[in-house]
Design a protein around this motif. Structure first.
Motif, PDB file in Angstrom:
ATOM      1  N   ARG A  65      54.213  41.343-134.817  1.00  0.00           N
ATOM      2  CA  ARG A  65      53.587  41.854-133.448  1.00  0.00           C
ATOM      3  C   ARG A  65      54.720  42.045-132.525  1.00  0.00           C
ATOM      4  N   LYS A  66      54.560  42.357-131.536  1.00  0.00           N
ATOM      5  CA  LYS A  66      55.445  42.993-130.704  1.00  0.00           C
ATOM      6  C   LYS A  66      55.672  42.473-129.432  1.00  0.00           C
ATOM      7  N   ASP A  67      54.327  41.673-129.212  1.00  0.00           N
ATOM      8  CA  ASP A  67      54.632  40.720-127.917  1.00  0.00           C
ATOM      9  C   ASP A  67      55.873  40.066-127.801  1.00  0.00           C
ATOM     10  N   LEU A  68      56.228  39.359-129.098  1.00  0.00           N
ATOM     11  CA  LEU A  68      57.305  38.666-129.342  1.00  0.00           C
ATOM     12  C   LEU A  68      58.685  38.976-129.178  1.00  0.00           C
ATOM     13  N   SER A  69      58.705  40.593-129.068  1.00  0.00           N
ATOM     14  CA  SER A  69      60.321  40.625-128.074  1.00  0.00           C
ATOM     15  C   SER A  69      60.570  40.810-127.280  1.00  0.00           C
ATOM     16  N   GLN A  70      58.421  40.373-126.393  1.00  0.00           N
ATOM     17  CA  GLN A  70      58.471  40.818-124.830  1.00  0.00           C
ATOM     18  C   GLN A  70      58.726  39.203-123.862  1.00  0.00           C
ATOM     19  N   ALA A  71      58.899  39.544-123.162  1.00  0.00           N
ATOM     20  CA  ALA A  71      58.475  38.100-122.125  1.00  0.00           C
ATOM     21  C   ALA A  71      56.800  37.775-122.451  1.00  0.00           C
ATOM     22  N   PRO A  72      56.031  36.665-122.536  1.00  0.00           N
ATOM     23  CA  PRO A  72      57.710  35.169-121.556  1.00  0.00           C
ATOM     24  C   PRO A  72      57.972  34.375-123.625  1.00  0.00           C
ATOM     25  N   PHE A  73      58.631  35.258-124.542  1.00  0.00           N
ATOM     26  CA  PHE A  73      58.951  35.268-125.569  1.00  0.00           C
ATOM     27  C   PHE A  73      60.232  35.438-126.134  1.00  0.00           C
ATOM     28  N   SER A  74      60.610  36.311-126.002  1.00  0.00           N
ATOM     29  CA  SER A  74      61.695  37.051-125.599  1.00  0.00           C
ATOM     30  C   SER A  74      62.619  36.944-127.076  1.00  0.00           C
ATOM     31  N   TRP A  75      61.788  37.427-128.456  1.00  0.00           N
ATOM     32  CA  TRP A  75      62.450  36.858-129.516  1.00  0.00           C
ATOM     33  C   TRP A  75      63.328  37.539-129.309  1.00  0.00           C
ATOM     34  N   PRO A  76      65.142  37.086-130.329  1.00  0.00           N
ATOM     35  CA  PRO A  76      65.828  38.715-130.126  1.00  0.00           C
ATOM     36  C   PRO A  76      65.350  39.474-131.844  1.00  0.00           C
ATOM     37  N   ALA A  77      65.633  40.608-131.793  1.00  0.00           N
ATOM     38  CA  ALA A  77      65.777  41.344-132.572  1.00  0.00           C
ATOM     39  C   ALA A  77      65.817  40.654-134.049  1.00  0.00           C
ATOM     40  N   GLY A  78      67.204  39.762-134.593  1.00  0.00           N
ATOM     41  CA  GLY A  78      66.900  39.631-136.164  1.00  0.00           C
ATOM     42  C   GLY A  78      65.930  38.754-136.603  1.00  0.00           C
ATOM     43  N   ALA A  79      65.584  37.626-135.413  1.00  0.00           N
ATOM     44  CA  ALA A  79      65.017  36.964-135.475  1.00  0.00           C
ATOM     45  C   ALA A  79      63.401  37.588-136.139  1.00  0.00           C
ATOM     46  N   LEU A  80      62.800  38.464-135.226  1.00  0.00           N
ATOM     47  CA  LEU A  80      61.435  39.575-135.148  1.00  0.00           C
ATOM     48  C   LEU A  80      61.416  40.211-137.454  1.00  0.00           C
ATOM     49  N   VAL A  81      63.275  40.674-137.494  1.00  0.00           N
ATOM     50  CA  VAL A  81      63.246  40.896-138.424  1.00  0.00           C
ATOM     51  C   VAL A  81      63.413  39.961-139.742  1.00  0.00           C
ATOM     52  N   ALA A  82      63.822  38.892-139.612  1.00  0.00           N
ATOM     53  CA  ALA A  82      63.498  37.768-140.278  1.00  0.00           C
ATOM     54  C   ALA A  82      62.072  37.806-140.910  1.00  0.00           C
ATOM     55  N   GLN A  83      61.031  37.860-139.415  1.00  0.00           N
ATOM     56  CA  GLN A  83      59.497  37.307-139.704  1.00  0.00           C
ATOM     57  C   GLN A  83      58.942  38.218-141.000  1.00  0.00           C
TER      58      GLN A  83
END
Length: 140
Positions: free
Chosen positions: A32-50
Motif C-alpha cells: 500500500r502506497k498510501d501508508l507512506s503518505q499523510a495521514p498515515f506517514s509510516w516510515p520507510a522501514g515500517a513499510l519494508v517490514a510489512q
C-alpha cells in the motif's frame, strides 16, 4: 542446512539441459502506497517490514509447492517485484480476485490494528499471474 536438490529444481534443470529456457520464477508483492503518505506517514522501514512479513509468510505457507521449492534452491537468483496499490480498498479487491482465480498469496494484516498492508504471491512464472498485476506500478 542444505536439503539437497528437490524434484522441482531437477525439472527446471532438465528444461535448461534440453535447450528450453528455464522458467523464471518471480515473487510479486503489492504494498500500500498510501501508508507512506499523510495521514498515515509510516516510515520507510515500517513499510519494508510489512513487505518482508508478507513475503516470508507466503513462502512459508506455500513451502511445499514445486515453484517455491525451486525458487528457494538458488537463493542468489531470487527475483522479487514490489508493486504499489493506492489504498486498502484496492489491495483487498486484488486479494479477492486472486482468491477467486486460485492464485496462491498471503494478505498481510498488521496487528493488533488488523490493517491490510501488503499482498505477497508465492513464486510464479510471471506469465501465469501478470494479467492480475498489470494495472499496478512499481513501488516508488
Amino acid at each position: 542446512m542444505h536439503r539437497g536438490v528437490g524434484p522441482a529444481f531437477r525439472v527446471v534443470r532438465k528444461m535448461a539441459a534440453s535447450g528450453a529456457e528455464p522458467q523464471v520464477l518471480v515473487q510479486y508483492l503489492v504494498l500500500r502506497k498510501d501508508l507512506s503518505q499523510a495521514p498515515f506517514s509510516w516510515p520507510a522501514g515500517a513499510l519494508v517490514a510489512q513487505a518482508c512479513h508478507a513475503a516470508t509468510a507466503a513462502l512459508h505457507t506455500h513451502r511445499d509447492h514445486p515453484h517455491t521449492t525451486a525458487y528457494l534452491q538458488e537463493l542468489g537468483r531470487m527475483r522479487k517485484v514490489v508493486l504499489e496499490a493506492p489504498n486498502e480498498t484496492t489491495l483487498k479487491e486484488l486479494a479477492e480476485t486472486l482468491q477467486q482465480k486460485n492464485i496462491d498469496h498471503m494478505l498481510w494484516l498488521e496487528q493488533p490494528e488488523n490493517i491490510a498492508t501488503c499482498i505477497a504471491l508465492r513464486p510464479y512464472p510471471k506469465e501465469e499471474v501478470g494479467q492480475y498485476l498489470k494495472k499496478f506500478r512499481l513501488f516508488k
